[in-house]
Design a protein around this motif. Structure first.
Motif, PDB file in Angstrom:
ATOM      1  N   PRO A 134       0.801  -1.234   0.000  1.00 24.76           N
ATOM      2  CA  PRO A 134       0.000   0.000   0.000  1.00 24.76           C
ATOM      3  C   PRO A 134       0.833   1.282   0.000  1.00 24.76           C
ATOM      4  CG  PRO A 134      -0.052  -1.061   2.143  1.00 24.76           C
ATOM      5  CD  PRO A 134       0.672  -1.989   1.213  1.00 24.76           C
ATOM      6  N   HIS A 135       2.091   1.211   0.432  1.00 23.59           N
ATOM      7  CA  HIS A 135       2.915   2.426   0.516  1.00 23.59           C
ATOM      8  C   HIS A 135       4.200   2.290  -0.289  1.00 23.59           C
ATOM      9  CE1 HIS A 135       0.139   3.664   3.565  1.00 23.59           C
ATOM     10  NE2 HIS A 135       0.380   2.565   4.232  1.00 23.59           N
ATOM     11  N   SER A 136       4.139   1.462  -1.342  1.00 27.42           N
ATOM     12  CA  SER A 136       5.350   1.203  -2.099  1.00 27.42           C
ATOM     13  C   SER A 136       5.024   1.091  -3.588  1.00 27.42           C
ATOM     14  CB  SER A 136       5.974  -0.112  -1.622  1.00 27.42           C
ATOM     15  OG  SER A 136       6.958  -0.537  -2.509  1.00 27.42           O
ATOM     16  N   ASP A 137       6.018   1.355  -4.400  1.00 24.00           N
ATOM     17  CA  ASP A 137       5.856   1.183  -5.835  1.00 24.00           C
ATOM     18  C   ASP A 137       6.449  -0.146  -6.314  1.00 24.00           C
ATOM     19  OD1 ASP A 137       4.482   3.530  -6.270  1.00 24.00           O
ATOM     20  OD2 ASP A 137       6.315   4.702  -6.509  1.00 24.00           O
ATOM     21  N   ALA A 138       6.713  -1.072  -5.397  1.00 23.59           N
ATOM     22  CA  ALA A 138       7.351  -2.337  -5.759  1.00 23.59           C
ATOM     23  C   ALA A 138       6.508  -3.169  -6.722  1.00 23.59           C
ATOM     24  CB  ALA A 138       7.654  -3.157  -4.501  1.00 23.59           C
ATOM     25  N   ALA A 139       5.196  -3.087  -6.642  1.00 17.47           N
ATOM     26  CA  ALA A 139       4.332  -3.890  -7.510  1.00 17.47           C
ATOM     27  C   ALA A 139       3.973  -3.174  -8.806  1.00 17.47           C
ATOM     28  CB  ALA A 139       3.065  -4.269  -6.759  1.00 17.47           C
ATOM     29  N   LEU A 140       4.383  -1.933  -8.960  1.00 15.19           N
ATOM     30  CA  LEU A 140       3.992  -1.157 -10.137  1.00 15.19           C
ATOM     31  C   LEU A 140       4.427  -1.808 -11.452  1.00 15.19           C
ATOM     32  CD1 LEU A 140       2.484   1.320 -11.050  1.00 15.19           C
ATOM     33  CD2 LEU A 140       4.599   2.629 -10.804  1.00 15.19           C
ATOM     34  N   PRO A 141       5.634  -2.351 -11.593  1.00 11.98           N
ATOM     35  CA  PRO A 141       6.003  -2.977 -12.870  1.00 11.98           C
ATOM     36  C   PRO A 141       5.074  -4.135 -13.250  1.00 11.98           C
ATOM     37  CG  PRO A 141       7.969  -2.550 -11.577  1.00 11.98           C
ATOM     38  CD  PRO A 141       6.786  -2.275 -10.678  1.00 11.98           C
ATOM     39  N   ALA A 142       4.709  -4.982 -12.297  1.00 13.02           N
ATOM     40  CA  ALA A 142       3.797  -6.094 -12.598  1.00 13.02           C
ATOM     41  C   ALA A 142       2.425  -5.570 -12.986  1.00 13.02           C
ATOM     42  CB  ALA A 142       3.684  -7.033 -11.401  1.00 13.02           C
ATOM     43  N   LEU A 143       1.972  -4.534 -12.314  1.00 10.23           N
ATOM     44  CA  LEU A 143       0.679  -3.934 -12.623  1.00 10.23           C
ATOM     45  C   LEU A 143       0.681  -3.346 -14.033  1.00 10.23           C
ATOM     46  CD1 LEU A 143      -2.109  -3.267 -11.475  1.00 10.23           C
ATOM     47  CD2 LEU A 143      -1.152  -1.150 -10.589  1.00 10.23           C
ATOM     48  N   LEU A 144       1.729  -2.634 -14.399  1.00  7.60           N
ATOM     49  CA  LEU A 144       1.821  -2.054 -15.737  1.00  7.60           C
ATOM     50  C   LEU A 144       1.936  -3.141 -16.813  1.00  7.60           C
ATOM     51  CD1 LEU A 144       4.117   1.009 -15.010  1.00  7.60           C
ATOM     52  CD2 LEU A 144       1.645   1.015 -15.448  1.00  7.60           C
ATOM     53  N   ALA A 145       2.662  -4.199 -16.521  1.00  2.79           N
ATOM     54  CA  ALA A 145       2.768  -5.313 -17.470  1.00  2.79           C
ATOM     55  C   ALA A 145       1.412  -5.983 -17.658  1.00  2.79           C
ATOM     56  CB  ALA A 145       3.804  -6.323 -16.989  1.00  2.79           C
ATOM     57  N   ALA A 146       0.663  -6.132 -16.579  1.00  5.33           N
ATOM     58  CA  ALA A 146      -0.672  -6.733 -16.674  1.00  5.33           C
ATOM     59  C   ALA A 146      -1.596  -5.841 -17.494  1.00  5.33           C
ATOM     60  CB  ALA A 146      -1.243  -6.977 -15.283  1.00  5.33           C
ATOM     61  N   LEU A 147      -1.511  -4.544 -17.300  1.00  5.59           N
ATOM     62  CA  LEU A 147      -2.327  -3.611 -18.079  1.00  5.59           C
ATOM     63  C   LEU A 147      -1.965  -3.698 -19.563  1.00  5.59           C
ATOM     64  CD1 LEU A 147      -4.443  -1.411 -18.245  1.00  5.59           C
ATOM     65  CD2 LEU A 147      -2.672   0.253 -17.672  1.00  5.59           C
ATOM     66  N   ALA A 148      -0.684  -3.798 -19.872  1.00  9.63           N
ATOM     67  CA  ALA A 148      -0.246  -3.938 -21.265  1.00  9.63           C
ATOM     68  C   ALA A 148      -0.783  -5.234 -21.866  1.00  9.63           C
ATOM     69  CB  ALA A 148       1.277  -3.898 -21.349  1.00  9.63           C
ATOM     70  N   ALA A 149      -0.816  -6.306 -21.078  1.00 10.25           N
ATOM     71  CA  ALA A 149      -1.353  -7.581 -21.566  1.00 10.25           C
ATOM     72  C   ALA A 149      -2.846  -7.473 -21.866  1.00 10.25           C
ATOM     73  CB  ALA A 149      -1.102  -8.685 -20.546  1.00 10.25           C
ATOM     74  N   VAL A 150      -3.578  -6.720 -21.040  1.00 12.77           N
ATOM     75  CA  VAL A 150      -5.004  -6.501 -21.296  1.00 12.77           C
ATOM     76  C   VAL A 150      -5.163  -5.750 -22.614  1.00 12.77           C
ATOM     77  CG1 VAL A 150      -7.056  -5.229 -20.526  1.00 12.77           C
ATOM     78  CG2 VAL A 150      -5.747  -6.574 -18.895  1.00 12.77           C
ATOM     79  N   GLU A 151      -4.386  -4.704 -22.802  1.00 11.29           N
ATOM     80  CA  GLU A 151      -4.483  -3.932 -24.035  1.00 11.29           C
ATOM     81  C   GLU A 151      -4.134  -4.764 -25.251  1.00 11.29           C
ATOM     82  OE1 GLU A 151      -1.849  -0.708 -23.073  1.00 11.29           O
ATOM     83  OE2 GLU A 151      -3.437   0.442 -22.095  1.00 11.29           O
ATOM     84  N   GLN A 152      -3.115  -5.596 -25.137  1.00  7.37           N
ATOM     85  CA  GLN A 152      -2.731  -6.455 -26.259  1.00  7.37           C
ATOM     86  C   GLN A 152      -3.813  -7.480 -26.547  1.00  7.37           C
ATOM     87  OE1 GLN A 152       0.912  -8.629 -25.743  1.00  7.37           O
ATOM     88  NE2 GLN A 152       0.717  -9.665 -27.705  1.00  7.37           N
ATOM     89  N   ALA A 153      -4.331  -8.132 -25.510  1.00  2.00           N
ATOM     90  CA  ALA A 153      -5.372  -9.144 -25.698  1.00  2.00           C
ATOM     91  C   ALA A 153      -6.636  -8.515 -26.297  1.00  2.00           C
ATOM     92  CB  ALA A 153      -5.694  -9.828 -24.377  1.00  2.00           C
ATOM     93  N   ALA A 154      -6.973  -7.326 -25.856  1.00  2.00           N
ATOM     94  CA  ALA A 154      -8.151  -6.640 -26.393  1.00  2.00           C
ATOM     95  C   ALA A 154      -7.959  -6.311 -27.870  1.00  2.00           C
ATOM     96  CB  ALA A 154      -8.445  -5.380 -25.612  1.00  2.00           C
ATOM     97  N   GLY A 155      -6.735  -5.983 -28.247  1.00  3.30           N
ATOM     98  CA  GLY A 155      -6.432  -5.681 -29.642  1.00  3.30           C
ATOM     99  C   GLY A 155      -6.481  -6.921 -30.528  1.00  3.30           C
ATOM    100  N   GLU A 156      -6.241  -8.102 -29.941  1.00  6.61           N
ATOM    101  CA  GLU A 156      -6.255  -9.356 -30.702  1.00  6.61           C
ATOM    102  C   GLU A 156      -7.637  -9.958 -30.788  1.00  6.61           C
ATOM    103  OE1 GLU A 156      -3.400 -11.766 -28.679  1.00  6.61           O
ATOM    104  OE2 GLU A 156      -1.703 -10.563 -29.355  1.00  6.61           O
ATOM    105  N   ALA A 157      -8.570  -9.472 -29.958  1.00  9.89           N
ATOM    106  CA  ALA A 157      -9.919 -10.059 -29.934  1.00  9.89           C
ATOM    107  C   ALA A 157     -10.752  -9.581 -31.099  1.00  9.89           C
ATOM    108  CB  ALA A 157     -10.613  -9.712 -28.630  1.00  9.89           C
TER     109      ALA A 157
END
Length: 112
Positions: free
Chosen positions: A89-112
């Motif tokens: 809750p007070h760290s940016d340690a998970a931000l890279p995984a979150l951004l990668a997951a968001l990119a995967a959503v965008e890619q999957a949506a583009g392939e659908a």
């Protein structure tokens, strides 16, 4: 639909690349089958070469529909968001995984 809840290589029995059984239904519930595939990218890291047989075995019972990968990507994003809220809750340690997951959503949506 029955969702396993922990569908990964460690809970799958196989022989010669063929799915022969699934173990450990502790987290099973009714829901969207795409939930079980939210971590499918991790499967290759856990066991190289296993993703294709896992999908083939699953598809022999219930073929994924046209929105399967988009829904799985959304579930992955929500899982990372939940992890960030719960564990960082007070760290940016998970931000890279979150951004990668968001990119995967965008890619999957583009392939659908």
């Amino acid at each position: 639909y029955l969702v396993h809840g922990d569908y990964n290589f460690e809970n799958v029995l196989h022989e010669g690349g063929e799915l022969t059984g699934i173990l450990d239904f502790e987290w099973a519930k009714a829901g969207d089958p795409a939930w079980d595939f939210k971590l499918h990218e991790q499967w290759e890291d856990d066991c190289p070469g296993c993703r294709a047989p896992l999908y083939a075995g699953y598809a022999s019972v219930r073929p994924p529909d046209e929105t399967h990968f988009v829904r799985a990507a959304w579930y992955r994003l929500l899982m990372h968001l939940d992890d960030r809220v719960e564990n960082y809750p007070h760290s940016d340690a998970a931000l890279p995984a979150l951004l990668a997951a968001l990119a995967a959503v965008e890619q999957a949506a583009g392939e659908a």
